[in-house]
Enzyme design. Structure first.
Site, PDB file in Angstrom:
ATOM      1  N   SER A 108       0.789  -1.240   0.000  1.00  8.50           N
ATOM      2  CA  SER A 108       0.000   0.000   0.000  1.00  8.50           C
ATOM      3  C   SER A 108       0.818   1.285   0.000  1.00  8.50           C
ATOM      4  CB  SER A 108      -0.965   0.013   1.186  1.00  8.50           C
ATOM      5  OG  SER A 108      -2.101  -0.775   0.891  1.00  8.50           O
ATOM      6  N   LYS A 111       0.096   3.858  -2.638  1.00 10.28           N
ATOM      7  CA  LYS A 111      -0.867   4.950  -2.478  1.00 10.28           C
ATOM      8  C   LYS A 111      -0.188   6.315  -2.359  1.00 10.28           C
ATOM      9  CE  LYS A 111      -4.572   2.130  -0.421  1.00 10.28           C
ATOM     10  NZ  LYS A 111      -3.986   0.793  -0.350  1.00 10.28           N
ATOM     11  N   SER A 307      -6.057   3.479   4.364  1.00  9.42           N
ATOM     12  CA  SER A 307      -5.477   2.627   3.331  1.00  9.42           C
ATOM     13  C   SER A 307      -6.588   1.939   2.548  1.00  9.42           C
ATOM     14  CB  SER A 307      -4.527   1.582   3.933  1.00  9.42           C
ATOM     15  OG  SER A 307      -3.674   1.064   2.923  1.00  9.42           O
TER      16      SER A 307
END
Length: 473
Positions: A108, A111, A307
């Site tokens: 993640s 991101k 997230s």
């Protein structure tokens, strides 16, 4: 959440690289030069969480950083391969690197790139719109998905995304516009997004009903969730077909619970029917209602804090739409890569199959993540400074709320590290910024692969960041 002021002292002179001027204002008592954007929905001021340094000090020494970090980077809990880079934000001095220019699975931390590219492509104030128009047949209403995955169902919807647009508001507008016309059919138009609804590299367990992502469609509520609840670990049950589920909820809200719901495309509005009024005889394509999302900067905050994979994917498609690419996984990957190049970043250091990092096919280098963070902190592109609003804070917010607690030495970094987490099977990553005890601001990316235990791998990564905070080096 307000921005935080981090004063940077080098050789006795206070220096602020770009948005750093806006970080910890509450702790210094100084007025930031760059104002924080006003939120649409007022929120209480947070307690300052980044601790002010007790004294000024010299810039970190790369040799000292190496001495401090080498034993920690070699920890068995991190697995067979560690990719790491640490840079002094104010001077752009490389303090530590290992495999920093080699791609690895980012999870993640992807991101971070999604946030940077969508803010650069659309701007912080951009809003996403969900519209309803009259269909081709009498009584048919068509909901046109505009990519706003944060839309709530109704007032008091547990505030999963506070201040989000609401489906019940849209229904009230449509009922008024229809007047005496009885709704006979609900059509959902999801044509804004194209291509597959799941990405290459996603496993079946990742997807609804029990996974961490829904099928990516341009019309959904609560990021596809059945209930407006976010679970940090485990799945959030989501609709198998989010858009059709919205259509069914909407049919009930407008008083047509038995109306059939189908997929389709909205008719073009005639030039003379740009809007609809109460009563019968509404022309096909006439607008019956619309709602808008909060500003894009708020959606980016939610995406980073929680997230949220669905929010990341719809934001990636906004990068594609802004670039004239198709709003698909492939189009988003291309547009994000092109935007990184446009920003002067080494886009060749990223291979993207999605915008969330859920794909195990993604590859990103620590160098690209650190350069992106430093660019955001540099002040030359103010739109990127908003990344720091959303990054979780160690021991305080988002996916770092319960981190940096064990072992106890890691607690020295609570409230000081601000970073994006990442976790997949056998992969643990962390990328963000921190302040050393000498009041130096460092950007870092730590990416470990092969660790047998996710909990101990996270603790070992946290220990590296905590060491940087504590040593000053």
């Amino acid at each position: 959440m307000g921005l935080i002021v981090l004063a940077l002292v080098v050789a006795g002179v206070v220096m602020r690289p770009g948005p750093v001027d806006g970080w910890i204002t509450a702790l210094t008592g100084e007025t930031a030069a760059t104002p924080t954007p006003t939120a649409t929905t007022p929120e209480p001021s947070p307690t300052p969480v980044l601790v002010a340094a007790e004294s000024d000090g010299a810039a970190p020494d790369p040799a000292s950083v190496k001495e401090a970090l080498d034993p920690l980077v070699a920890a068995g809990a991190l697995g067979s391969t560690v990719h790491i880079q640490v840079v002094d934000v104010s001077t752009d001095t490389l303090l530590y690197a290992r495999n920093a220019d080699k791609k690895t699975t980012p999870a993640s931390t992807t991101k971070v790139l999604t946030a940077a590219t969508v803010l650069a492509a659309r701007g912080a104030a951009h809003r996403l719109e969900t519209r309803v128009v009259a269909g081709a047949t009498a009584g048919e209403v068509v909901i046109i998905g505009g990519g706003d995955a944060t839309m709530a169902v109704e007032k008091g919807d547990k505030d999963l995304f506070p201040g989000a647009a609401r489906l019940d508001d849209l229904a009230a507008q449509v009922k008024k516009a229809l007047g005496t016309t009885k709704p006979t059919r609900v059509t959902v138009d999801t044509s804004l997004f194209e291509g597959p609804e799941t990405a290459t590299g996603w496993g079946s367990a990742d997807i609804s009903p029990g996974g961490q992502v829904a099928r990516i469609q341009s019309l959904m509520t609560n990021a596809g969730r059945i209930e407006p609840v976010h679970n940090e670990f485990g799945g959030d049950p989501r609709y198998n077909d989010p858009a059709v589920s919205v259509g069914r909820l909407f049919a009930e809200m407008i008083g047509a619970p038995d109306a059939p719901v189908k997929r389709g495309t909205a008719p073009e509005a005639a030039p003379t029917s740009a809007s609809a009024g109460p009563g019968a005889g509404i022309a096909p394509g006439a607008e019956l209602g619309k709602v808008q999302s909060p500003p894009l900067v708020q959606i980016v905050d939610w995406m980073l804090q929680q997230s949220d994979n669905v929010l990341a994917e719809v934001l990636g498609r906004q990068v594609a739409l802004a670039a004239g690419e198709e709003a698909s996984f492939e189009g988003a990957a291309k547009a994000m890569t092109d935007k990184l190049t446009e920003l002067g970043l080494p886009s060749g250091q990223a291979t993207l199959y999605d915008a969330s990092g859920l794909s195990n096919r993604n590859g990103i280098t620590p160098d690209l993540l650190v350069q992106t963070l430093r660019l955001a902190a540099g002040g030359t592109l103010p739109e990127l400074t908003n990344i720091f609003n959303g990054l979780p804070v160690a021991g305080w917010s988002g996916t770092l709320e319960t981190r940096f607690a064990t072992p106890s030495d890691n607690a020295t970094a609570q409230g000081i590290v601000r970073a994006k987490t990442g976790s997949l099977s056998g992969v643990s990553t962390l990328a963000g910024v921190l302040v050393t005890k000498e009041r130096q601001i460092l950007a870092f990316a730590i990416m470990a692969k092969g660790g047998a235990n996710a909990i101990t791998a996270r603790q070992a990564i946290d220990k590296i960041a905590a060491r940087l905070v504590d040593c000053g080096c």
